[in-house]
Design an enzyme around this catalytic site. Structure first.
Site, PDB file in Angstrom:
ATOM      1  N   ASP A 191      39.199  48.873  41.422  1.00  0.00           N
ATOM      2  CA  ASP A 191      38.910  48.801  39.997  1.00  0.00           C
ATOM      3  C   ASP A 191      37.449  48.422  39.765  1.00  0.00           C
ATOM      4  O   ASP A 191      36.904  47.562  40.452  1.00  0.00           O
ATOM      5  CB  ASP A 191      39.827  47.763  39.348  1.00  0.00           C
ATOM      6  CG  ASP A 191      39.665  47.670  37.860  1.00  0.00           C
ATOM      7  OD1 ASP A 191      40.023  48.647  37.170  1.00  0.00           O
ATOM      8  OD2 ASP A 191      39.188  46.623  37.377  1.00  0.00           O
ATOM      9  N   GLU A 196      36.885  53.507  41.343  1.00  0.00           N
ATOM     10  CA  GLU A 196      36.696  53.834  39.933  1.00  0.00           C
ATOM     11  C   GLU A 196      35.199  53.677  39.648  1.00  0.00           C
ATOM     12  O   GLU A 196      34.721  52.580  39.376  1.00  0.00           O
ATOM     13  CB  GLU A 196      37.519  52.902  39.048  1.00  0.00           C
ATOM     14  CG  GLU A 196      37.395  53.249  37.584  1.00  0.00           C
ATOM     15  CD  GLU A 196      37.947  52.163  36.679  1.00  0.00           C
ATOM     16  OE1 GLU A 196      38.457  52.500  35.608  1.00  0.00           O
ATOM     17  OE2 GLU A 196      37.849  50.980  37.045  1.00  0.00           O
TER      18      GLU A 196
END
Length: 559
Positions: A258, A302
């Protein structure tokens, strides 16, 4: 000369949206404008420790179709309305029953689990314990059972790992905030103690990233409930590496990382190659630590950024993949407008850059939408033929395609985030493990919008996904091959070649609502001729000598 072409093609590329800004509901938005247009193209020299692919070599990308799951929304085993691992286990045969001879499963080969750690928020992106399972989802034993059952079926499992920040309720932070002399104080970023100005705009787009607490200001670029960890502290870096090793030892196959570019990119003014290099150095350190436990762990980041050159930096001995946000936007625009968007041209050149930076070891990570974006069917205004063509493009391009749960049945959803993470629709009557934690505002009461209703219907979106994934799994060049552009004289057709050392196939998509005929040029694709109709998504494709006729909204594979 090739370098100059790559430079001209890649610098203008834009990526749609960005991970980010989480508010108290975990929503994620970030400016979509290109804030890094001046990023320099990395050197095309082979990276240290890697070997660049030979100029004429086929740089294949062995791939797996992944399926993104929000456990809370997927399947409930105990009637509390919240999805859990026992419920997920009960649905594994829907995803892949382990028998390649059957056609009743989706056929995916990988699962990406959204956060499964304890957290005070429904979404889980603010963690309070990195080495445990959220009690709503079950126990660690339930998780291990799930892993074993997935692996029995040939399904890899990667999990979300949130390294950038913790929850404000994490014991590390509560102790650090209460006591300036706490050993955890330096695990976070305090403006007064680090000589930082309490000003600026968050690089994640959430305004001022500094938050007042007990007379001090801590950094939280997403929102005040997510204080950023201080990765300059070697103890923090070591703890995160040990956390990654812990989960690999439990049996996971890798991680979705993330906010991978925000480890050191705090403010808009931090956006620079220097900051990127610092981020990359951390992920190289993380990769090195994971290699001690599982050298083949899959890492996908990401990296929601407008610069392909920047993304390529993370592929140098760090991550295997970065999500291709630009491609996702282009696919949806192309099918909505029913017009070719030069996807193969762009991908072929982008992949050359990525291959050079990674020493030929990268794999693209493709998708249509994820948990931070309005769902495909909403963006396509409920148009099923357009949704089918989006799936056709996604599942015939190189790389690891990621399918957001419910995408294969056409679930709707638009922000706020809870409404793009609604319960998976198994049946029209809320039976068979239906979760109810969130009211199905967008997806209740719509005829045909469930797995049970679409199963057995050869014209359904679910059947289309199943068919495409089987085609991909059965045709080696489609599953693992590189891409080569193939221009046609039809603006409504997107065509390209997928090739390995052993096989080459021509993929042709008719994006329009009417039949199209295209002439195949034997001088294209290095003189390759395609003489056999290998597969098609709907009956009616005709190959006659060098002429291919495609029915409306259909795909054909030629060999």
């Amino acid at each position: 000369m090739r370098f100059l072409i790559v430079l001209m093609v890649l610098l203008p590329m834009l990526l749609a949206g960005c991970t980010s800004t989480s508010d108290s509901n975990g929503s994620a938005t970030e400016p979509t404008g290109n804030t890094n247009d001046t990023a320099t193209i990395p050197s095309p020299n082979a990276p240290e420790g890697g070997k660049a692919a030979a100029p004429d070599a086929v740089d294949s990308q062995p791939s797996t179709v992944f399926y993104e799951i929000f456990v809370r929304s997927f399947a409930d085993s105990n009637g509390d309305g919240i999805g859990d691992f026992k419920g997920l286990i009960s649905k594994l045969d829907y995803l892949n029953d382990g028998n390649p001879e059957t056609d009743s499963d989706l056929g995916i080969g990988g699962i990406w689990l959204m956060p499964i750690n304890p957290s005070p928020s429904y979404h889980g992106y603010d963690v309070t314990n990195y080495r445990d399972i959220h009690p709503d989802y079950g126990t660690m034993d339930d998780f291990r059972t799930f892993l074993n059952e997935a692996h029995k079926r040939g399904i890899k499992v990667i999990m979300d790992l949130v390294v950038n920040h913790t929850s404000k309720e994490h014991p590390w932070f509560t102790e650090a905030a209460a006591d300036p002399n706490s050993p955890y104080r330096d695990w976070y970023v305090w403006a007064e103690e680090q000589g930082r100005k309490v000003s600026g705009t968050s690089a994640a787009g959430s305004g001022n990233p500094w938050h007042n607490l007990n007379g001090s200001h801590y950094l939280g670029i997403f929102w005040e409930g997510m204080p950023d960890l201080n990765l300059d502290n070697p103890e923090v870096r070591n703890e995160m590496i040990k956390t990654g090793q812990f989960w690999l030892e439990q049996g996971v196959d890798g991680f979705r990382l993330d906010a991978a570019k925000h480890i050191y990119e705090d403010l808009l003014t931090d956006k620079s190659q220097e900051t990127t290099n610092k981020n990359v150095a951390w992920w190289q350190e993380f990769r090195s630590g994971l290699n001690e436990v599982k050298p083949d762990a899959y890492l996908v980041g990401e990296i929601w950024d407008p610069s392909a050159a920047l993304i390529s930096s993370y592929l140098d001995r760090a991550l295997d993949s970065g999500f291709n946000f630009s491609l996702a936007e282009t696919i949806l625009s192309s099918v909505k407008n029913e017009k070719d968007a030069n996807i193969p041209y762009t991908l072929e050149r982008t992949h050359k850059l990525y291959s050079e930076k990674s020493g030929g070891s990268f794999v693209d990570a493709t998708f249509l939408t994820n948990h931070d974006q309005n769902r495909v069917m909403t963006q396509l205004e409920g148009d099923v033929p357009h949704a089918k063509m989006a799936a056709s493009l996604l599942l015939t391009l190189p790389g690891n395609p990621f399918i957001y749960y419910g995408e294969e049945i056409g679930m709707f959803g638009a922000k706020p985030d809870e409404l793009i993470r609604e319960p998976m629709r198994w049946t029209p009557d809320d039976s068979e493990g239906q979760t109810t934690w969130e009211p199905a505002v967008n997806n209740a009461g719509i005829q045909g919008l469930s797995v049970s209703e679409q199963t057995g219907d050869p014209t359904s979106l679910l059947s289309h996904y199943r068919q495409l994934i089987r085609m991909r799994n059965e045709i080696p060049a489609l599953k693992d091959g590189a891409i080569q552009e193939y221009a046609t004289d039809q603006p409504g057709i997107t065509a390209f070649v997928r090739l390995t050392e052993e096989q080459a196939v021509l993929v042709a998509h008719n994006l329009t609502g009417h039949e199209l005929t295209v002439s195949l040029d034997p001088n294209q694709a290095d003189g390759k001729s395609f003489t056999k109709l290998l597969a098609q998504t709907s009956e009616g494709a005709i190959l006659s000598r060098n002429t291919l006729t495609l029915p409306a909204y259909s795909t054909a594979i030629l060999e």
